[in-house]
Design a protein around this motif. Structure first.
Motif, PDB file in Angstrom:
ATOM      1  N   CYS A   3      88.004  78.406  56.792  1.00  0.00           N
ATOM      2  CA  CYS A   3      88.668  79.214  55.767  1.00  0.00           C
ATOM      3  C   CYS A   3      87.736  79.644  54.643  1.00  0.00           C
ATOM      4  CB  CYS A   3      89.856  78.440  55.193  1.00  0.00           C
ATOM      5  SG  CYS A   3      91.106  78.079  56.441  1.00  0.00           S
ATOM      6  N   VAL A  11      97.659  80.390  54.268  1.00  0.00           N
ATOM      7  CA  VAL A  11      98.030  80.313  55.681  1.00  0.00           C
ATOM      8  C   VAL A  11      96.852  79.853  56.533  1.00  0.00           C
ATOM      9  CG1 VAL A  11      98.870  81.649  57.651  1.00  0.00           C
ATOM     10  CG2 VAL A  11      99.854  82.020  55.391  1.00  0.00           C
ATOM     11  N   CYS A  12      95.635  80.303  56.201  1.00  0.00           N
ATOM     12  CA  CYS A  12      94.457  79.883  56.968  1.00  0.00           C
ATOM     13  C   CYS A  12      94.329  78.361  56.983  1.00  0.00           C
ATOM     14  CB  CYS A  12      93.192  80.513  56.387  1.00  0.00           C
ATOM     15  SG  CYS A  12      91.681  80.010  57.252  1.00  0.00           S
ATOM     16  N   HIS A  13      94.565  77.729  55.838  1.00  0.00           N
ATOM     17  CA  HIS A  13      94.471  76.273  55.751  1.00  0.00           C
ATOM     18  C   HIS A  13      95.572  75.598  56.571  1.00  0.00           C
ATOM     19  CE1 HIS A  13      92.094  77.602  52.319  1.00  0.00           C
ATOM     20  NE2 HIS A  13      91.444  76.450  52.418  1.00  0.00           N
ATOM     21  N   LEU A  14      96.761  76.208  56.581  1.00  0.00           N
ATOM     22  CA  LEU A  14      97.846  75.662  57.397  1.00  0.00           C
ATOM     23  C   LEU A  14      97.521  75.769  58.887  1.00  0.00           C
ATOM     24  CD1 LEU A  14     100.993  76.978  55.496  1.00  0.00           C
ATOM     25  CD2 LEU A  14     100.157  74.621  55.610  1.00  0.00           C
ATOM     26  N   ILE A  15      96.946  76.895  59.291  1.00  0.00           N
ATOM     27  CA  ILE A  15      96.572  77.076  60.698  1.00  0.00           C
ATOM     28  C   ILE A  15      95.481  76.084  61.079  1.00  0.00           C
ATOM     29  CG2 ILE A  15      95.471  78.677  62.323  1.00  0.00           C
ATOM     30  CD1 ILE A  15      96.965  80.947  60.786  1.00  0.00           C
ATOM     31  N   ARG A  16      94.478  75.920  60.208  1.00  0.00           N
ATOM     32  CA  ARG A  16      93.399  74.963  60.470  1.00  0.00           C
ATOM     33  C   ARG A  16      93.958  73.550  60.617  1.00  0.00           C
ATOM     34  NH1 ARG A  16      89.680  74.091  55.645  1.00  0.00           N
ATOM     35  NH2 ARG A  16      91.481  72.864  55.060  1.00  0.00           N
ATOM     36  N   THR A  34      96.967  72.698  61.421  1.00  0.00           N
ATOM     37  CA  THR A  34      97.773  72.637  62.635  1.00  0.00           C
ATOM     38  C   THR A  34      96.876  72.430  63.861  1.00  0.00           C
ATOM     39  OG1 THR A  34      99.467  74.048  61.651  1.00  0.00           O
ATOM     40  CG2 THR A  34      99.456  73.882  64.061  1.00  0.00           C
ATOM     41  N   GLY A  35      95.726  73.082  63.865  1.00  0.00           N
ATOM     42  CA  GLY A  35      94.761  72.879  64.960  1.00  0.00           C
ATOM     43  C   GLY A  35      94.267  71.454  65.012  1.00  0.00           C
ATOM     44  N   THR A  37      97.032  69.234  66.260  1.00  0.00           N
ATOM     45  CA  THR A  37      97.197  69.375  67.713  1.00  0.00           C
ATOM     46  C   THR A  37      96.140  68.576  68.465  1.00  0.00           C
ATOM     47  OG1 THR A  37      98.164  71.564  67.378  1.00  0.00           O
ATOM     48  CG2 THR A  37      97.354  71.055  69.593  1.00  0.00           C
TER      49      THR A  37
END
Length: 127
Positions: free
Chosen positions: A81, A88-93, A95-96, A99
């Motif tokens: 990010c 949102v970028c931090h949330l996606i990171r 989430t990755g 996972t």
């Protein structure tokens, strides 16, 4: 401690100081244990829990309208990010990372991890 204050949660200064010392060491040790394959599932559970807590904090910031908060996450690396404000970028990171941790919790250690080496070294012979 500045990164914890940045979440604007109104925590007492003593708790901020405590978390500011404990969280980085917890992240470091959990990541190291995942990397070397020692207590892999437990370490992955800890990483996944941290990702959920961090995502909750980011979501809280966004819902309260704080869109200009910078995160010193990953220090100068700014992994994925860059130096963007929390979003949102931090949330996606996160989430990755969650996972990946969930997959490790499910699959466990690899053959070359310490857990795997210890398990393979045990005899299955019965006397």
């Amino acid at each position: 401690m500045a990164s914890i204050r940045a979440f604007k949660l109104g925590l007492p200064e003593g708790l901020v100081a405590f978390l500011g010392h404990v969280i980085p060491w917890t992240e470091l040790l959990a990541g190291l244990f995942v990397l070397i394959g020692l207590w892999t599932r437990s370490a992955a559970l800890l990483v996944a829990t941290l990702m959920v807590v961090f995502a909750g904090g980011i979501t809280s910031l966004l819902l309260r309208g704080f869109t200009d908060v910078k995160c010193p996450c990953f220090g100068a690396l700014g992994l994925f990010c860059g130096d963007r404000p929390m979003g949102v970028c931090h949330l996606i990171r996160n989430t990755g990372f969650f996972t990946a941790a969930a997959a490790l919790m499910y699959m466990g250690h690899g053959r070359l991890g310490i857990d795997g080496l210890l398990r393979n070294g045990k005899s299955t012979c019965r006397t």
